[in-house]
Structures are given as structure tokens and as C-alpha cells.
Design a protein around this motif. Structure first.
Motif, PDB file in Angstrom:
ATOM      1  N   LYS A 201       0.832  -1.209   0.000  1.00  0.00           N
ATOM      2  CA  LYS A 201       0.000   0.000   0.000  1.00  0.00           C
ATOM      3  C   LYS A 201       0.867   1.260   0.000  1.00  0.00           C
ATOM      4  O   LYS A 201       0.531   2.261  -0.644  1.00  0.00           O
ATOM      5  CB  LYS A 201      -0.917   0.004   1.226  1.00  0.00           C
ATOM      6  CG  LYS A 201      -2.065  -0.986   1.160  1.00  0.00           C
ATOM      7  CD  LYS A 201      -3.104  -0.572   0.151  1.00  0.00           C
ATOM      8  CE  LYS A 201      -4.345  -1.437   0.226  1.00  0.00           C
ATOM      9  NZ  LYS A 201      -5.328  -1.099  -0.855  1.00  0.00           N
ATOM     10  N   ALA A 202       1.982   1.206   0.725  1.00  0.00           N
ATOM     11  CA  ALA A 202       2.877   2.355   0.767  1.00  0.00           C
ATOM     12  C   ALA A 202       3.454   2.637  -0.617  1.00  0.00           C
ATOM     13  O   ALA A 202       3.478   3.792  -1.069  1.00  0.00           O
ATOM     14  CB  ALA A 202       3.999   2.107   1.773  1.00  0.00           C
ATOM     15  N   LEU A 203       3.912   1.597  -1.304  1.00  0.00           N
ATOM     16  CA  LEU A 203       4.468   1.789  -2.648  1.00  0.00           C
ATOM     17  C   LEU A 203       3.418   2.314  -3.624  1.00  0.00           C
ATOM     18  O   LEU A 203       3.721   3.144  -4.488  1.00  0.00           O
ATOM     19  CB  LEU A 203       5.041   0.475  -3.183  1.00  0.00           C
ATOM     20  CG  LEU A 203       6.510   0.177  -2.908  1.00  0.00           C
ATOM     21  CD1 LEU A 203       6.931  -1.070  -3.676  1.00  0.00           C
ATOM     22  CD2 LEU A 203       7.419   1.344  -3.279  1.00  0.00           C
ATOM     23  N   GLU A 204       2.193   1.836  -3.488  1.00  0.00           N
ATOM     24  CA  GLU A 204       1.114   2.275  -4.372  1.00  0.00           C
ATOM     25  C   GLU A 204       0.860   3.775  -4.247  1.00  0.00           C
ATOM     26  O   GLU A 204       0.466   4.434  -5.213  1.00  0.00           O
ATOM     27  CB  GLU A 204      -0.186   1.526  -4.045  1.00  0.00           C
ATOM     28  CG  GLU A 204      -0.236   0.095  -4.533  1.00  0.00           C
ATOM     29  CD  GLU A 204      -1.532  -0.588  -4.130  1.00  0.00           C
ATOM     30  OE1 GLU A 204      -2.358   0.048  -3.429  1.00  0.00           O
ATOM     31  OE2 GLU A 204      -1.722  -1.758  -4.493  1.00  0.00           O
ATOM     32  N   ASN A 205       1.076   4.326  -3.060  1.00  0.00           N
ATOM     33  CA  ASN A 205       0.718   5.720  -2.779  1.00  0.00           C
ATOM     34  C   ASN A 205       1.920   6.642  -2.592  1.00  0.00           C
ATOM     35  O   ASN A 205       1.741   7.839  -2.359  1.00  0.00           O
ATOM     36  CB  ASN A 205      -0.165   5.765  -1.527  1.00  0.00           C
ATOM     37  CG  ASN A 205      -1.526   5.119  -1.751  1.00  0.00           C
ATOM     38  OD1 ASN A 205      -2.455   5.755  -2.237  1.00  0.00           O
ATOM     39  ND2 ASN A 205      -1.639   3.837  -1.405  1.00  0.00           N
ATOM     40  N   ALA A 206       3.115   6.096  -2.701  1.00  0.00           N
ATOM     41  CA  ALA A 206       4.328   6.880  -2.453  1.00  0.00           C
ATOM     42  C   ALA A 206       4.680   7.766  -3.637  1.00  0.00           C
ATOM     43  O   ALA A 206       4.390   7.441  -4.785  1.00  0.00           O
ATOM     44  CB  ALA A 206       5.492   5.937  -2.148  1.00  0.00           C
ATOM     45  N   ASN A 207       5.314   8.905  -3.315  1.00  0.00           N
ATOM     46  CA  ASN A 207       5.900   9.689  -4.396  1.00  0.00           C
ATOM     47  C   ASN A 207       7.244   9.060  -4.773  1.00  0.00           C
ATOM     48  O   ASN A 207       7.682   8.083  -4.157  1.00  0.00           O
ATOM     49  CB  ASN A 207       6.038  11.166  -4.002  1.00  0.00           C
ATOM     50  CG  ASN A 207       6.927  11.361  -2.772  1.00  0.00           C
ATOM     51  OD1 ASN A 207       7.903  10.635  -2.561  1.00  0.00           O
ATOM     52  ND2 ASN A 207       6.586  12.356  -1.948  1.00  0.00           N
TER      53      ASN A 207
END
Length: 322
Positions: free
Chosen positions: A240-246
Motif C-alpha cells: 500500500k505504501a508503494l502504491e501511494n508513495a511519491n
């Protein structure tokens, strides 16, 4: 989960009565050891509870519930070897207490014993139950392999991860529900609905475990804080972090997850990104989604009058802080 104590008492009494005293002692002592060092006993409780809720003879479900617990502990013995884990439930793992060779062989024997404990079922139920159990057993192995693959896989998609946790964790849970239903002579439709209930409950349960690894009370969880981060496990939080990370955040996440280190800065940095991206809320949304799916399937079941027991069971599992 006070309403489960009745089923737990029945199971623990059966476990005690079926302790192994066979020869050679060196083969069976490690089996008794792992079966008696604790655990939630959720899957055997599920089989007993489901059989009872569908109006079945709970005595017929006792040996199958033992079989389910035997298989689960067989997987733990082998998992601990693969993970080189020194502890299991706060005590020495079997391969540490005895030896790796002993843990492999005793685990194999426990798997055989699991199948033997289905032999008392009526012929018409035996084939269906064992076929379902074998499917669940194989998917657990497949899930473990997927989990191992993810360690060296650059990117893991959410769909891949959901498949892995269903196979590795949810499949046996779903099978325990359906086995209890089959033994109780539930309709095929109801048996399939309770299986789907267990599937989504199992997925939500594992997602909650992932969340508690970082956001849980360490003393209650009983495991090292952020162990999944230290071990570079690409759990739902990381995905989820990678999906939403800049771009900068994604680069930092990949940097830390490609580094084998116990440096506390790693945990601090990754958790900081998780907090900025509100990953806990994103994962909670997934947990809520699968919990709702589970309850939707529960609502379709016709053969259970007191569904509140299962609703409370679901809420207790997913609402836990450990």
C-alpha cells in the motif's frame, strides 16, 4: 471470546487424551512437545463450533478437529526450519530443542497422523472431507512458496499478496469451517457459504496481523516490534505504501527493503513513510472490506439460527489488539 471456551475445553480434553505414547519415543516426543506449547487453537475450535451450530453431532467432529490441528503444527515445524526460527510460541522450536532431522521426520509423521484421524468418518463424508482437506493442505504449501518467492521478487502486487495469504493462512481456516458443516450434514449451498465466510475472515485476520506487526501493542502481540520490516517482508503495508508513495518515498522504501540490517534507523524511516501515507488507514479499509464480505456470506446461510456466535467470533478476531 468467552463463547468459545466450551469448544476449547472439548478440544483440549481430546488433545490430552490423544497424546502420543508410541515408539520410537524419539519420533513422537517432539510431536507432543509442539502440540503442548500453546497456540490459539482457532481452526479446531472452528470445526467443532461450525458442526455444533449446524446442529451436528459434535463428537463426530472431534477427530477431524485434531487432524486440522495436527496438520497446522506440521506446517509450523517445517516453517520454523525454513525460517531458521529459534522460538515458537516463546519456547524453543522443535529443530532447536531436538534437531533439524528430527523436526523434519516428526513433522512428516504428524502429517500422516492428521490423515489417519479422518478415517473414522462415515464413508459418504470421508471422501468429501479428505478431498477438501488435501486441497487446503496443498494450497498452504503453495502459499508458503509464494511467500518465499516474494523475498527475491522486486515488486509484489496486491492481488499476488492476497492470493498468497489466502493460500497460506485463509485456506485452512475456510476448510475448517466447511469440514464442520459437512460433518453436520449442512446443505451444499450452506457449506459453500460458510467456506466463503472463512475465506474472507482468514484474509482479514492475516491483514490484521500485518497491521499489528507495526501498529500493535508489542507486549500483547508477543513478537518483536516491526519484525516484518526487519525481515524485508513485503506485506500489505509495504504494498500500500508503494502504491501511494511519491518518487522519493518509493526510492527510500526500496532502499531499506533491499538492505539486510537490524539498524533501528530502518524501522524508523519506513514507519515514518507509513505514517505520512496513512498506511494504517488504507489497510484498515481492506480489513473492513473483507470482514464485510465474510458477513455477507454469513447472511446467506439458511441452516444456522444463531448466527450471532459467528458474528461475535468475527468481530473478536478482527477487533483484537494482539
Amino acid at each position: 471470546m468467552e463463547n468459545l471456551n466450551h469448544y476449547l475445553d472439548i478440544f483440549m480434553n481430546a488433545l490430552e487424551q490423544n497424546e502420543f505414547h508410541n515408539e520410537p519415543q524419539e519420533l513422537y516426543e517432539p510431536i507432543n512437545y509442539i502440540l503442548n506449547i500453546g497456540g490459539k487453537r482457532l481452526r479446531p475450535i472452528i470445526a467443532l463450533m461450525t458442526c455444533d451450530l449446524f446442529g451436528g453431532d459434535i463428537e463426530q467432529a472431534i477427530n477431524p478437529s485434531l487432524a486440522i490441528e495436527y496438520f497446522h503444527n506440521f506446517t509450523l515445524m517445517h516453517d520454523d526450519i525454513m525460517d531458521k526460527a529459534p522460538l515458537r510460541r516463546g519456547k524453543a522450536s522443535v529443530h532447536e530443542k531436538y534437531s533439524t532431522d528430527t523436526a523434519i521426520l516428526s513433522g512428516d509423521a504428524l502429517l500422516v497422523k492428521a490423515y489417519q484421524y479422518f478415517e473414522g468418518l462415515p464413508a459418504e463424508k470421508f471422501k468429501e472431507v479428505v478431498s477438501l482437506f488435501s486441497y487446503a493442505a496443498l494450497t498452504v504449501c503453495e502459499g508458503q512458496q509464494y511467500d518465499m518467492n516474494f523475498e527475491n521478487q522486486a515488486e509484489v502486487t496486491e492481488d499476488e499478496y492476497m492470493k498468497m495469504i489466502f493460500y497460506k493462512t485463509g485456506s485452512l481456516t475456510a476448510a475448517a469451517f466447511k469440514i464442520g458443516a459437512i460433518i453436520a450434514n449442512a446443505s451444499e449451498e450452506d457449506a459453500n457459504y460458510i467456506y466463503s465466510f472463512g475465506k474472507h475472515l482468514g484474509i482479514a485476520f492475516q491483514l490484521k496481523d500485518d497491521l499489528l506487526d507495526v501498529y500493535g501493542d508489542t507486549e500483547k502481540v508477543g513478537k518483536m516490534h516491526a519484525g516484518d520490516i526487519f525481515e524485508n517482508k513485503k506485506t500489505i503495508l509495504y504494498i500500500k505504501a508503494l502504491e501511494n508513495a511519491n518518487e522519493e518515498q518509493a526510492k527510500e522504501l526500496r532502499f531499506w527493503y533491499n538492505m539486510n540490517t537490524q539498524n533501528i534507523d530502518k524501522v524508523y524511516s519506513v514507519e515514518n513513510i507509513f505514517r505520512h501515507l496513512r498506511v494504517d488507514h488504507l489497510v484498515e479499509d481492506e480489513i473492513i472490506k473483507h470482514t464485510k464480505l465474510a458477513k455477507d456470506f454469513l447472511g446467506k446461510i439458511q441452516g444456522i439460527k444463531n448466527k450471532k456466535v459467528l458474528t461475535d467470533f468475527c468481530d473478536d478476531l478482527i477487533g483484537r489488539s494482539y
